[in-house]
Design an enzyme around this catalytic site. Structure first.
Site, mmCIF file in Angstrom:
data_model
loop_
_atom_site.group_PDB
_atom_site.id
_atom_site.type_symbol
_atom_site.label_atom_id
_atom_site.label_comp_id
_atom_site.label_asym_id
_atom_site.label_seq_id
_atom_site.Cartn_x
_atom_site.Cartn_y
_atom_site.Cartn_z
ATOM 1 N N LYS A 177 6.462 -4.142 -4.288
ATOM 2 C CA LYS A 177 7.882 -3.797 -4.264
ATOM 3 C C LYS A 177 8.443 -3.813 -2.859
ATOM 4 O O LYS A 177 9.567 -4.211 -2.621
ATOM 5 C CB LYS A 177 8.079 -2.411 -4.897
ATOM 6 C CG LYS A 177 9.533 -1.982 -5.003
ATOM 7 C CD LYS A 177 10.289 -2.866 -5.965
ATOM 8 C CE LYS A 177 11.764 -2.549 -6.056
ATOM 9 N NZ LYS A 177 12.498 -3.672 -6.672
ATOM 10 N N GLU A 223 18.178 -17.319 -8.142
ATOM 11 C CA GLU A 223 17.727 -15.979 -8.525
ATOM 12 C C GLU A 223 17.158 -15.980 -9.955
ATOM 13 O O GLU A 223 16.149 -15.340 -10.227
ATOM 14 C CB GLU A 223 18.896 -14.986 -8.384
ATOM 15 C CG GLU A 223 18.680 -13.596 -8.948
ATOM 16 C CD GLU A 223 17.520 -12.819 -8.324
ATOM 17 O OE1 GLU A 223 16.917 -13.296 -7.356
ATOM 18 O OE2 GLU A 223 17.199 -11.736 -8.848
ATOM 19 N N HIS A 253 18.931 -36.150 -6.901
ATOM 20 C CA HIS A 253 18.260 -36.470 -5.633
ATOM 21 C C HIS A 253 16.759 -36.175 -5.707
ATOM 22 O O HIS A 253 16.100 -36.088 -4.682
ATOM 23 C CB HIS A 253 18.893 -35.687 -4.481
ATOM 24 C CG HIS A 253 20.337 -36.035 -4.277
ATOM 25 N ND1 HIS A 253 20.754 -37.277 -3.872
ATOM 26 C CD2 HIS A 253 21.464 -35.298 -4.463
ATOM 27 C CE1 HIS A 253 22.084 -37.297 -3.797
ATOM 28 N NE2 HIS A 253 22.535 -36.105 -4.164
ATOM 29 N N ARG A 291 4.995 0.084 -6.366
ATOM 30 C CA ARG A 291 5.040 -0.718 -5.140
ATOM 31 C C ARG A 291 4.084 -1.909 -5.213
ATOM 32 O O ARG A 291 4.191 -2.835 -4.420
ATOM 33 C CB ARG A 291 4.641 0.155 -3.947
ATOM 34 C CG ARG A 291 5.619 1.271 -3.664
ATOM 35 C CD ARG A 291 5.022 2.258 -2.680
ATOM 36 N NE ARG A 291 4.767 1.648 -1.395
ATOM 37 C CZ ARG A 291 5.552 1.746 -0.340
ATOM 38 N NH1 ARG A 291 6.653 2.449 -0.437
ATOM 39 N NH2 ARG A 291 5.242 1.173 0.796
ATOM 40 N N CYS A 318 0.829 -1.202 0.000
ATOM 41 C CA CYS A 318 0.000 0.000 0.000
ATOM 42 C C CYS A 318 0.867 1.257 0.000
ATOM 43 O O CYS A 318 1.989 1.243 0.505
ATOM 44 C CB CYS A 318 -0.869 0.031 1.247
ATOM 45 S SG CYS A 318 -1.832 -1.444 1.487
HETATM 46 C C1 F6R Z 1 12.300 -10.235 -6.323
HETATM 47 C C2 F6R Z 1 12.120 -9.220 -5.326
HETATM 48 C C3 F6R Z 1 11.806 -9.639 -3.931
HETATM 49 C C4 F6R Z 1 12.627 -8.793 -2.952
HETATM 50 C C5 F6R Z 1 12.228 -9.124 -1.507
HETATM 51 C C6 F6R Z 1 13.085 -8.387 -0.503
HETATM 52 O O1 F6R Z 1 12.606 -9.684 -7.564
HETATM 53 O O2 F6R Z 1 12.209 -8.064 -5.603
HETATM 54 O O3 F6R Z 1 12.050 -10.995 -3.749
HETATM 55 O O4 F6R Z 1 13.983 -9.051 -3.156
HETATM 56 O O5 F6R Z 1 10.886 -8.780 -1.314
HETATM 57 O O6 F6R Z 1 13.007 -7.015 -0.689
HETATM 58 P P1 F6R Z 1 14.057 -6.023 -0.044
HETATM 59 O O7 F6R Z 1 15.365 -6.255 -0.717
HETATM 60 O O8 F6R Z 1 13.502 -4.669 -0.313
HETATM 61 O O9 F6R Z 1 14.114 -6.364 1.408
#
Ligand code: F6R
Length: 607
Positions: free
Chosen positions: A602, A480, A503, A27, A2
């Site tokens: 985000k 990743e 495995h 976000r 939010c």
């Molecule tokens: C993936 C992504 C999320 C963040 C995670 C941690 O692309 O963006 O997995 O890495 O939510 O976010 P931060 O780094 O802001 O703690």
């Protein structure tokens, strides 16, 4: 998650709010709304969907003295116009926007209902507007102060009352709020990107702090109504950094920015004279660095994968035991804080609730926790016991890219510092520095042939499952790569250590399930090639990211993308870039919303 924006001043309030909400879109949200106060009443408009739909529904002739707006990422109650914020009380005199979760809302709601209050939404937040209306006796600050102790949970809150037009009261507990100070105008937001185009002067609220603001100024105070004097800080981001700059998506822009952002992360932090590094923000004396016996890193998501690489590297190069753990797990496992252990909390946003709460738990147990954050002034950056900024500039795409490589850069420098203090020879330190300094130009070379990755994506985007496989330092790169693909293309992808497939995961291999192998020319290359052959024998399509000149890999794989030959420790940087680009193009082929993938946010400020 939010987002909040609020404004008091002479501009067209609805425009400031809509523009601020547009800046907060990144976000992640599913509905949005605004309330504008004129001298008598509020005009409130709420809409499910994108900000442009909200904007189209806002009357053009709307006048106002102040206003609050919100982007909602649903937690309590489905996504619809009614559950969107702002929320009014029954009389329409109080209006609120709220980030966070009110954990005891059910108890508060039943009590209010038994007193005759009628609720219109299914949200936890609506209780706040009714409570403030109930406690209001002519002074909004007082009413908010009386209500806050009744709320259990987290909040970033902005409130207005029709009897005090032109005023906004804000409060923070666990969900960020920042004030923007203008010339006879004031802003409030959950994130500086919402106000950056109007002002560079910011005041960050801490938990337990409130603000009352009008266009002519503001007062910060605590729950006992004691005034608090707060420092005004300069926001060092530029508005251009939060524009797409000709790229179709922020994600692509941010992938390309890595050439510069990695450079920025190491500039001024490496020394050829000492063959070592310097991270001023750590604020640690050489003796303290010497006495470290263990390094422990906590993080979530992409930051966790960068931390896994960091832990591998620290053990291997600095020969100090190091681990990375998911912050969500650390928080609840009653962690043991050992003497002479150094902790890091790694977070791009600096607001991730899991990481913040785990950090606080570690600190309560006596740990020194250093922050590795990108967002200046973020909660983890401020509450950690020292730390380092990434200086990547704003990362707007939900999928993290440039923060990952900058986090790696910081930990590579940290490893160098530790290793040089112990056993690493001067020449080896220089080699390490040269390797790191070459990374940006190697990435430039990779980015000059993204057309190859686009073709690869066009060939494979219809597959519904993909395995990413790597070993050693590049095992977290596989994790990743899989995360990037699944989160933006919605193709199911899993990352494994290449050695692990026998495995279990090898059972998934058939002609429909491609495996993407990461094959640097390091000590484990031959073993990875054996794993590739195991997949080939079972008719699994094979993609490889390998090192230029590796003809053996090219012969085995169906498709290969070459990265330049480099210092073997630097391959995580070089291998993650094609993973990001491949995921990006798969998402494009599938017509996905690349920058704002479904269900994602985000900055994850709830547990
Ligand atoms: C993936 C992504 C999320 C963040 C995670 C941690 O692309 O963006 O997995 O890495 O939510 O976010 P931060 O780094 O802001 O703690």
């Amino acid at each position: 998650m939010c987002g909040i924006v609020g404004y008091c001043g002479p501009r067209v309030v609805s425009q400031v709010l809509i523009e601020g909400l547009r800046r907060l879109e990144y976000r992640g949200y599913d509905s949005a709304g605004i309330s504008i106060a004129d001298s008598q009443q509020f005009t409130t408009v709420k809409k499910t969907g994108k900000i442009k739909e909200l904007s189209a529904a806002v009357p053009e002739d709307i006048q106002g003295l102040s206003g609050i707006g919100h982007t909602r990422w649903a937690t309590h109650g489905e996504v619809n116009d009614t559950n969107a914020h702002p929320h009014l009380d029954g009389s329409g005199k109080v209006v609120i926007v709220h980030n966070g979760i009110i954990e005891n809302y059910e108890a508060l709601k039943s009590k209010l209902k038994s007193q005759g209050t009628v609720f219109v939404s299914e949200t936890d937040s609506e209780v706040i507007s009714h409570l403030i209306a109930q406690y209001y006796e002519g002074d909004l600050e007082h009413a908010v102060i009386k209500v806050l102790p009744l709320l259990k949970g987290t909040y970033g809150l902005a409130v207005m009352h029709t009897s005090e037009p032109g005023k906004i009261v804000g409060a923070r507990n666990g969900s960020p709020l920042v004030l923007g100070i203008g010339d006879h105008e004031m802003f409030i937001a959950s994130d500086v990107t919402a106000i950056l185009q109007y002002t560079k002067e910011a005041v960050y609220l801490n938990d337990g702090e409130l603000v009352a603001m009008t266009k002519d100024g503001y007062k910060t105070f605590d729950i006992n109504n004691n005034e608090i004097s707060k420092q005004i800080e300069q926001i060092n981001w530029e508005i251009e950094q939060i524009e797409k700059d000709g790229f179709p998506h922020f994600m692509e822009k941010e992938i390309y920015e890595q050439v510069a952002s990695i450079k920025r992360a190491f500039t001024g932090r490496l020394s050829l004279d000492t063959a070592s590094g310097h991270l001023g923000g750590l604020d640690m004396l050489p003796q303290e660095l010497h006495s470290i016996e263990r390094v422990k890193i906590i993080a979530a998501g992409t930051s966790y994968y960068a931390s896994l690489i960091a832990a591998y590297l620290i053990e291997r190069i600095a020969r100090i035991p190091a681990t990375a753990e998911l912050s969500s797990e650390v928080r609840y496992k009653n962690p043991i804080v050992e003497r002479n252990s150094l902790y890091f909390a790694v977070s791009q946003s600096g607001e991730t609730a899991d990481t913040l709460y785990a950090m606080r738990e570690l600190q309560r147990k006596g740990a020194k926790v250093l922050g590795v954050c990108n967002v200046v002034g973020s909660t983890i950056a401020r509450e950690s016991n020292g730390g380092v900024y990434l200086h990547s500039g704003p990362e707007i795409a939900v999928a993290s890219t440039k923060a990952f490589t900058s986090q790696l850069t910081i930990f590579y420098i940290f490893t160098l510092i530790l290793a040089r203090m112990r056993h690493m020879a001067f020449e080896d330190g220089l080699e390490f520095i040269k390797g790191l300094q070459s990374v940006p130009s190697h990435i430039e070379q990779i980015l000059s042939k993204t057309d190859e990755l686009q073709s690869l994506a066009r060939k494979y985007y219809k597959h519904t499952n993909v395995l990413f496989l790597g070993r050693g330092l590049n095992y977290p790169v596989a994790l990743e790569g899989a995360l990037k693909l699944k989160e933006i293309s919605y193709i199911h992808a899993e990352g494994y250590s290449a050695a692990e497939i026998k495995h279990g995961p090898i059972a998934l291999i058939n002609e429909e399930t491609p495996s993407l192998f990461i094959v640097p020319d390091d000590a484990l290359r031959d073993k990875v090639i054996s794993n590739m052959k195991e997949v080939k024998a079972r008719k699994g399509p094979l993609i490889a990211f390998a090192v230029e000149g590796d003809t053996e890999v090219a012969e085995i794989a169906d498709d290969v993308f070459f990265v330049p030959k480099a210092n073997e420790l630097m391959y995580p940087f070089l291998m993650v870039i094609p993973s990001q680009v491949f995921a990006y193009y798969c998402a494009i082929e599938l017509g996905r919303d690349v920058d704002q993938p479904r269900n994602l946010a985000k900055s994850v400020t709830v547990e």
